[in-house]
Design a protein around this motif. Structure first.
Motif, PDB file in Angstrom:
ATOM      1  N   ARG A 135       0.829  -1.210   0.000  1.00  0.00           N
ATOM      2  CA  ARG A 135       0.000   0.000   0.000  1.00  0.00           C
ATOM      3  C   ARG A 135       0.865   1.263   0.000  1.00  0.00           C
ATOM      4  N   LEU A 136       1.943   1.239   0.762  1.00  0.00           N
ATOM      5  CA  LEU A 136       2.831   2.407   0.809  1.00  0.00           C
ATOM      6  C   LEU A 136       3.626   2.572  -0.489  1.00  0.00           C
ATOM      7  N   ASN A 137       3.986   1.480  -1.146  1.00  0.00           N
ATOM      8  CA  ASN A 137       4.752   1.558  -2.390  1.00  0.00           C
ATOM      9  C   ASN A 137       3.902   1.914  -3.600  1.00  0.00           C
ATOM     10  N   SER A 138       2.616   1.740  -3.491  1.00  0.00           N
ATOM     11  CA  SER A 138       1.728   1.971  -4.625  1.00  0.00           C
ATOM     12  C   SER A 138       1.589   3.458  -4.939  1.00  0.00           C
ATOM     13  N   GLU A 139       1.417   3.756  -6.218  1.00  0.00           N
ATOM     14  CA  GLU A 139       1.176   5.142  -6.631  1.00  0.00           C
ATOM     15  C   GLU A 139      -0.264   5.553  -6.381  1.00  0.00           C
ATOM     16  N   ASN A 140      -1.149   4.571  -6.294  1.00  0.00           N
ATOM     17  CA  ASN A 140      -2.569   4.830  -6.070  1.00  0.00           C
ATOM     18  C   ASN A 140      -3.023   4.195  -4.766  1.00  0.00           C
ATOM     19  N   ILE A 141      -4.065   4.761  -4.202  1.00  0.00           N
ATOM     20  CA  ILE A 141      -4.670   4.199  -2.997  1.00  0.00           C
ATOM     21  C   ILE A 141      -6.021   3.621  -3.393  1.00  0.00           C
ATOM     22  N   GLU A 142      -6.200   2.342  -3.144  1.00  0.00           N
ATOM     23  CA  GLU A 142      -7.505   1.720  -3.351  1.00  0.00           C
ATOM     24  C   GLU A 142      -8.267   1.815  -2.039  1.00  0.00           C
ATOM     25  N   TYR A 143      -9.534   2.203  -2.132  1.00  0.00           N
ATOM     26  CA  TYR A 143     -10.311   2.402  -0.909  1.00  0.00           C
ATOM     27  C   TYR A 143     -11.778   2.143  -1.172  1.00  0.00           C
ATOM     28  N   GLU A 144     -12.531   2.004  -0.099  1.00  0.00           N
ATOM     29  CA  GLU A 144     -13.986   1.815  -0.130  1.00  0.00           C
ATOM     30  C   GLU A 144     -14.629   3.062   0.454  1.00  0.00           C
ATOM     31  N   GLU A 145     -15.533   3.663  -0.287  1.00  0.00           N
ATOM     32  CA  GLU A 145     -16.199   4.862   0.223  1.00  0.00           C
ATOM     33  C   GLU A 145     -17.232   4.512   1.287  1.00  0.00           C
ATOM     34  N   SER A 146     -17.888   3.399   1.100  1.00  0.00           N
ATOM     35  CA  SER A 146     -18.879   2.955   2.075  1.00  0.00           C
ATOM     36  C   SER A 146     -18.699   1.454   2.243  1.00  0.00           C
ATOM     37  N   GLY A 147     -19.597   0.830   2.922  1.00  0.00           N
ATOM     38  CA  GLY A 147     -19.488  -0.603   3.149  1.00  0.00           C
ATOM     39  C   GLY A 147     -20.084  -1.427   2.032  1.00  0.00           C
ATOM     40  N   TRP A 148     -20.338  -0.837   0.879  1.00  0.00           N
ATOM     41  CA  TRP A 148     -21.042  -1.543  -0.188  1.00  0.00           C
ATOM     42  C   TRP A 148     -20.110  -1.997  -1.307  1.00  0.00           C
ATOM     43  N   TYR A 149     -18.860  -2.183  -1.021  1.00  0.00           N
ATOM     44  CA  TYR A 149     -17.892  -2.710  -1.983  1.00  0.00           C
ATOM     45  C   TYR A 149     -17.842  -1.883  -3.260  1.00  0.00           C
ATOM     46  N   ASP A 150     -17.780  -0.596  -3.098  1.00  0.00           N
ATOM     47  CA  ASP A 150     -17.691   0.312  -4.234  1.00  0.00           C
ATOM     48  C   ASP A 150     -16.261   0.828  -4.334  1.00  0.00           C
ATOM     49  N   GLY A 151     -15.365  -0.059  -4.698  1.00  0.00           N
ATOM     50  CA  GLY A 151     -13.942   0.270  -4.704  1.00  0.00           C
ATOM     51  C   GLY A 151     -13.599   1.439  -5.610  1.00  0.00           C
ATOM     52  N   GLN A 152     -12.786   2.323  -5.099  1.00  0.00           N
ATOM     53  CA  GLN A 152     -12.310   3.487  -5.832  1.00  0.00           C
ATOM     54  C   GLN A 152     -10.781   3.506  -5.746  1.00  0.00           C
ATOM     55  N   THR A 153     -10.157   4.280  -6.634  1.00  0.00           N
ATOM     56  CA  THR A 153      -8.718   4.508  -6.528  1.00  0.00           C
ATOM     57  C   THR A 153      -8.466   6.004  -6.579  1.00  0.00           C
ATOM     58  N   TRP A 154      -7.416   6.396  -5.880  1.00  0.00           N
ATOM     59  CA  TRP A 154      -7.037   7.805  -5.833  1.00  0.00           C
ATOM     60  C   TRP A 154      -5.528   7.875  -5.962  1.00  0.00           C
ATOM     61  N   GLU A 155      -5.047   8.719  -6.842  1.00  0.00           N
ATOM     62  CA  GLU A 155      -3.609   8.845  -7.052  1.00  0.00           C
ATOM     63  C   GLU A 155      -2.997   9.695  -5.940  1.00  0.00           C
ATOM     64  N   LYS A 156      -1.923   9.176  -5.366  1.00  0.00           N
ATOM     65  CA  LYS A 156      -1.249   9.899  -4.286  1.00  0.00           C
ATOM     66  C   LYS A 156      -0.521  11.125  -4.841  1.00  0.00           C
ATOM     67  N   PRO A 157      -0.562  12.221  -4.100  1.00  0.00           N
ATOM     68  CA  PRO A 157       0.281  13.363  -4.483  1.00  0.00           C
ATOM     69  C   PRO A 157       1.764  13.004  -4.317  1.00  0.00           C
ATOM     70  N   ILE A 158       2.628  13.735  -4.975  1.00  0.00           N
ATOM     71  CA  ILE A 158       4.069  13.445  -4.976  1.00  0.00           C
ATOM     72  C   ILE A 158       4.654  13.445  -3.564  1.00  0.00           C
ATOM     73  N   ASP A 159       4.280  14.413  -2.736  1.00  0.00           N
ATOM     74  CA  ASP A 159       4.864  14.475  -1.386  1.00  0.00           C
ATOM     75  C   ASP A 159       4.387  13.307  -0.521  1.00  0.00           C
ATOM     76  N   TRP A 160       3.142  12.870  -0.693  1.00  0.00           N
ATOM     77  CA  TRP A 160       2.653  11.699   0.038  1.00  0.00           C
ATOM     78  C   TRP A 160       3.421  10.466  -0.413  1.00  0.00           C
ATOM     79  N   ARG A 161       3.586  10.347  -1.720  1.00  0.00           N
ATOM     80  CA  ARG A 161       4.270   9.182  -2.268  1.00  0.00           C
ATOM     81  C   ARG A 161       5.707   9.105  -1.767  1.00  0.00           C
ATOM     82  N   ALA A 162       6.396  10.244  -1.729  1.00  0.00           N
ATOM     83  CA  ALA A 162       7.781  10.261  -1.252  1.00  0.00           C
ATOM     84  C   ALA A 162       7.858   9.823   0.213  1.00  0.00           C
ATOM     85  N   LYS A 163       6.964  10.330   1.018  1.00  0.00           N
ATOM     86  CA  LYS A 163       6.952   9.966   2.443  1.00  0.00           C
ATOM     87  C   LYS A 163       6.638   8.478   2.619  1.00  0.00           C
TER      88      LYS A 163
END
Length: 165
Positions: free
Chosen positions: A98-126
């Motif tokens: 999860r930390l090495n990935s460029e994107n974060i996969e997440y669930e907005e609610s409990g209904w298995y509606d998977g989304q992805t969000w691209e990490k900003p550069i500073d988050w990715r570096a950290k």
């Protein structure tokens, strides 16, 4: 300062997941001092030894061979620390990915509606720094211990088989 709006829930952000499992009870053991970590593993093996002795004592053959009874019980009691180590390893591999990935996969609610969000550069570096310098050494250490314990069990089993012939 530029404030980033992140749609990922707080508990699903990799850095927060890292902090969460780093503070958990069993999963955080590899971050302890090595002597304390080894002491906890030894204790986990010793705590299961009476159960292994009781189960092994049910064998008619082992009742008459005290050395083999104790040896087999001690070998079987190594399975519990291996299971603990494997569980720790799985958790740390998950966070590492999860930390090495460029994107974060997440669930907005409990209904298995998977989304992805691209990490900003500073988050990715950290996240990469934490993954490489804090988690990767833990993973390497856990892998070495797991391989060592499995090789001890295999050599013990080969010794037991040679005794029975």
């Amino acid at each position: 300062m530029n404030k980033i709006i992140c749609p990922v829930p707080l508990n699903q952000r990799p850095l927060n997941e890292f902090n969460s499992i780093r503070n958990s009870w069993i999963i955080s053991w590899p971050f302890l001092e090595r002597i304390i970590f080894y002491r906890k593993l030894t204790f986990s093996s010793l705590i299961i030894t009476p159960v292994c002795l009781t189960i092994s004592y049910g064998s008619d053959y082992l009742k008459n061979n005290l050395f083999e009874l104790i040896f087999i019980s001690l070998t079987a009691s190594l399975a519990f620390p291996i299971l603990l180590l494997f569980r720790q390893w799985l958790s740390w591999v998950y966070i590492y990915k999860r930390l090495n990935s460029e994107n974060i996969e997440y669930e907005e609610s409990g209904w298995y509606d998977g989304q992805t969000w691209e990490k900003p550069i500073d988050w990715r570096a950290k996240d990469l720094l934490i993954a490489q310098y804090q988690i990767k050494p833990v993973l390497n250490h856990l892998e070495v211990i797991i391989v060592l314990l499995i090789s001890v069990i295999i050599s013990s089993l080969l010794f037991i088989l040679s005794l029975m012939n």
